[in-house]
Design a protein around this motif. Structure first.
Motif, PDB file in Angstrom:
ATOM      1  N   VAL A   1     -29.297 -34.409  -3.546  1.00  0.00           N
ATOM      2  CA  VAL A   1     -27.851 -34.547  -3.729  1.00  0.00           C
ATOM      3  C   VAL A   1     -27.431 -34.011  -5.097  1.00  0.00           C
ATOM      4  N   VAL A   2     -28.220 -34.282  -6.114  1.00  0.00           N
ATOM      5  CA  VAL A   2     -27.914 -33.745  -7.449  1.00  0.00           C
ATOM      6  C   VAL A   2     -27.974 -32.222  -7.435  1.00  0.00           C
ATOM      7  N   GLY A   3     -28.972 -31.665  -6.745  1.00  0.00           N
ATOM      8  CA  GLY A   3     -29.056 -30.212  -6.638  1.00  0.00           C
ATOM      9  C   GLY A   3     -27.865 -29.607  -5.910  1.00  0.00           C
ATOM     10  N   LEU A   4     -27.441 -30.255  -4.818  1.00  0.00           N
ATOM     11  CA  LEU A   4     -26.266 -29.771  -4.086  1.00  0.00           C
ATOM     12  C   LEU A   4     -25.016 -29.822  -4.955  1.00  0.00           C
ATOM     13  N   THR A   5     -24.853 -30.905  -5.711  1.00  0.00           N
ATOM     14  CA  THR A   5     -23.663 -31.048  -6.561  1.00  0.00           C
ATOM     15  C   THR A   5     -23.658 -30.003  -7.672  1.00  0.00           C
ATOM     16  N   CYS A   6     -24.811 -29.757  -8.273  1.00  0.00           N
ATOM     17  CA  CYS A   6     -24.890 -28.726  -9.317  1.00  0.00           C
ATOM     18  C   CYS A   6     -24.656 -27.337  -8.722  1.00  0.00           C
ATOM     19  N   GLY A   7     -25.163 -27.116  -7.515  1.00  0.00           N
ATOM     20  CA  GLY A   7     -24.993 -25.813  -6.881  1.00  0.00           C
ATOM     21  C   GLY A   7     -23.548 -25.472  -6.585  1.00  0.00           C
ATOM     22  N   THR A   8     -22.730 -26.481  -6.339  1.00  0.00           N
ATOM     23  CA  THR A   8     -21.299 -26.245  -6.102  1.00  0.00           C
ATOM     24  C   THR A   8     -20.506 -26.119  -7.396  1.00  0.00           C
ATOM     25  N   GLY A   9     -21.163 -26.314  -8.529  1.00  0.00           N
ATOM     26  CA  GLY A   9     -20.489 -26.192  -9.817  1.00  0.00           C
ATOM     27  C   GLY A   9     -19.826 -27.459 -10.302  1.00  0.00           C
ATOM     28  N   PHE A  10     -20.012 -28.554  -9.572  1.00  0.00           N
ATOM     29  CA  PHE A  10     -19.397 -29.827  -9.969  1.00  0.00           C
ATOM     30  C   PHE A  10     -20.366 -30.564 -10.889  1.00  0.00           C
ATOM     31  N   PHE A  11     -20.543 -30.047 -12.108  1.00  0.00           N
ATOM     32  CA  PHE A  11     -21.539 -30.583 -13.028  1.00  0.00           C
ATOM     33  C   PHE A  11     -21.205 -31.999 -13.486  1.00  0.00           C
ATOM     34  N   MET A  12     -19.932 -32.263 -13.754  1.00  0.00           N
ATOM     35  CA  MET A  12     -19.553 -33.596 -14.200  1.00  0.00           C
ATOM     36  C   MET A  12     -19.846 -34.635 -13.106  1.00  0.00           C
ATOM     37  N   GLY A  13     -19.584 -34.274 -11.873  1.00  0.00           N
ATOM     38  CA  GLY A  13     -19.907 -35.180 -10.772  1.00  0.00           C
ATOM     39  C   GLY A  13     -21.384 -35.444 -10.672  1.00  0.00           C
ATOM     40  N   ALA A  14     -22.212 -34.415 -10.897  1.00  0.00           N
ATOM     41  CA  ALA A  14     -23.660 -34.581 -10.858  1.00  0.00           C
ATOM     42  C   ALA A  14     -24.133 -35.509 -11.978  1.00  0.00           C
ATOM     43  N   ILE A  15     -23.526 -35.384 -13.162  1.00  0.00           N
ATOM     44  CA  ILE A  15     -23.911 -36.248 -14.287  1.00  0.00           C
ATOM     45  C   ILE A  15     -23.558 -37.705 -13.995  1.00  0.00           C
ATOM     46  N   VAL A  16     -22.327 -37.931 -13.519  1.00  0.00           N
ATOM     47  CA  VAL A  16     -21.893 -39.296 -13.210  1.00  0.00           C
ATOM     48  C   VAL A  16     -22.765 -39.900 -12.105  1.00  0.00           C
ATOM     49  N   LEU A  17     -23.052 -39.109 -11.074  1.00  0.00           N
ATOM     50  CA  LEU A  17     -23.904 -39.577  -9.977  1.00  0.00           C
ATOM     51  C   LEU A  17     -25.278 -39.986 -10.476  1.00  0.00           C
ATOM     52  N   THR A  18     -25.889 -39.153 -11.312  1.00  0.00           N
ATOM     53  CA  THR A  18     -27.240 -39.437 -11.809  1.00  0.00           C
ATOM     54  C   THR A  18     -27.265 -40.677 -12.685  1.00  0.00           C
ATOM     55  N   VAL A  19     -26.305 -40.797 -13.590  1.00  0.00           N
ATOM     56  CA  VAL A  19     -26.282 -41.943 -14.508  1.00  0.00           C
ATOM     57  C   VAL A  19     -26.046 -43.244 -13.752  1.00  0.00           C
ATOM     58  N   LEU A  20     -25.106 -43.261 -12.820  1.00  0.00           N
ATOM     59  CA  LEU A  20     -24.815 -44.487 -12.081  1.00  0.00           C
ATOM     60  C   LEU A  20     -25.993 -44.911 -11.200  1.00  0.00           C
ATOM     61  N   CYS A  21     -26.611 -43.962 -10.495  1.00  0.00           N
ATOM     62  CA  CYS A  21     -27.770 -44.300  -9.661  1.00  0.00           C
ATOM     63  C   CYS A  21     -28.926 -44.817 -10.512  1.00  0.00           C
ATOM     64  N   ALA A  22     -29.114 -44.219 -11.685  1.00  0.00           N
ATOM     65  CA  ALA A  22     -30.170 -44.684 -12.578  1.00  0.00           C
ATOM     66  C   ALA A  22     -29.896 -46.116 -13.030  1.00  0.00           C
TER      67      ALA A  22
END
Length: 265
Positions: free
Chosen positions: A139-160
């Motif tokens: 999911v993080v790879g898909l989010t980064c691939g679409t260019g939504f970097f901020m969403g990928a960061i928020v997703l990773t931090v919250l899941c962690a």
């Protein structure tokens, strides 16, 4: 006739244009199909620049470091494979690149789907946690691939934060532990004597169940295998040692506290 977007609609005699002859419908359908095919096979979709490719890979790799660190921390009491931890990094980065390259090109997407359908993965996952971390990295790879970097960061931090909180609080961890206890008695032991032993075990355990019984006629002994559920903090080895005080108990062995072996019974 008058023009209606894609093709010309011939008018009827009364000028209403409410009906079309079969030839006009066929021509219009062919034009529509041709335009859909052009969209599907279009090669005008711009190819991502090298700079964006590098940034996407670096971002997904950096976020994968957080994923791998959380995995190592939460699974440190298990025997995990180092290769699995390394694969989380590459998996996220590769998914990001694939998402970036495909973009909105349907032809590339279907081509990739056909290529990957040939590959078979026969590696069984060790636990459900491994599947969750793989899905997280994807999911993080898909989010980064679409260019939504901020969403990928928020997703990773919250899941962690969610996983570390659940791990620290011990939510869902059983308050009891199951183990196997082997008790050896003389072949001539009476049923009342065995009932006393089982009653003594029940007083000190939450659950007692006879899972196997074997008689050795040569040694004139009977071995009884109990599945016991002890409250957390109690030691099965100490229970076996105290059980030897019974006159009819020849041996008492605490075999294992491994829940996977105990659950097999």
């Amino acid at each position: 006739g008058h023009t209606n977007g894609l093709f010309e609609i011939p008018l009827c005699d009364d000028g209403t244009g409410e009906s079309l002859d079969s030839e006009s419908k066929l021509i219009g359908g062919n034009i529509m199909n041709g335009q859909l095919l052009d969209v599907f096979l279009s090669s005008n979709i711009p190819t991502p620049s090298l700079v964006r490719l590098v940034i996407t890979m670096l971002m997904s790799f950096a976020l994968s470091f957080i994923i791998a660190s959380v995995y190592r921390y939460t699974q440190r009491n298990t025997n995990f494979a180092v290769s699995f931890v390394h694969s989380l990094f590459l998996f996220s980065s590769l998914v990001a690149v694939v998402t970036l390259v495909i973009g909105s090109n349907l032809a590339r997407a279907f081509g990739l789907f056909g290529a990957l359908s040939v590959v078979r993965f026969r590696n069984a996952l060790k636990s459900h946690a491994d599947a969750i971390f793989i899905f997280w990295a994807m999911v993080v790879g898909l989010t980064c691939g679409t260019g939504f970097f901020m969403g990928a960061i928020v997703l990773t931090v919250l899941c962690a934060l969610f996983l570390v909180t659940l791990h620290l609080t011990g939510y869902g961890v059983s308050r009891t532990s199951e183990s196997l206890l082997k008790v050896t008695v003389p072949e001539t032991a009476t049923s009342s004597s065995l009932a006393d032993i089982e009653g003594w075990l029940k007083d000190r355990s939450k659950r007692v169940k006879v899972v196997n019984e074997l008689t050795d006629t040569n040694a004139k002994e009977r071995s009884i295998l109990y599945l016991i559920q002890l409250p957390r903090g109690k030691n099965g080895a100490e229970l076996a040692l105290a059980l030897r005080e019974f006159a009819d108990v020849l041996k008492a062995q605490h075999l294992t506290s491994n829940p996977f072996i105990a659950q097999a019974y």
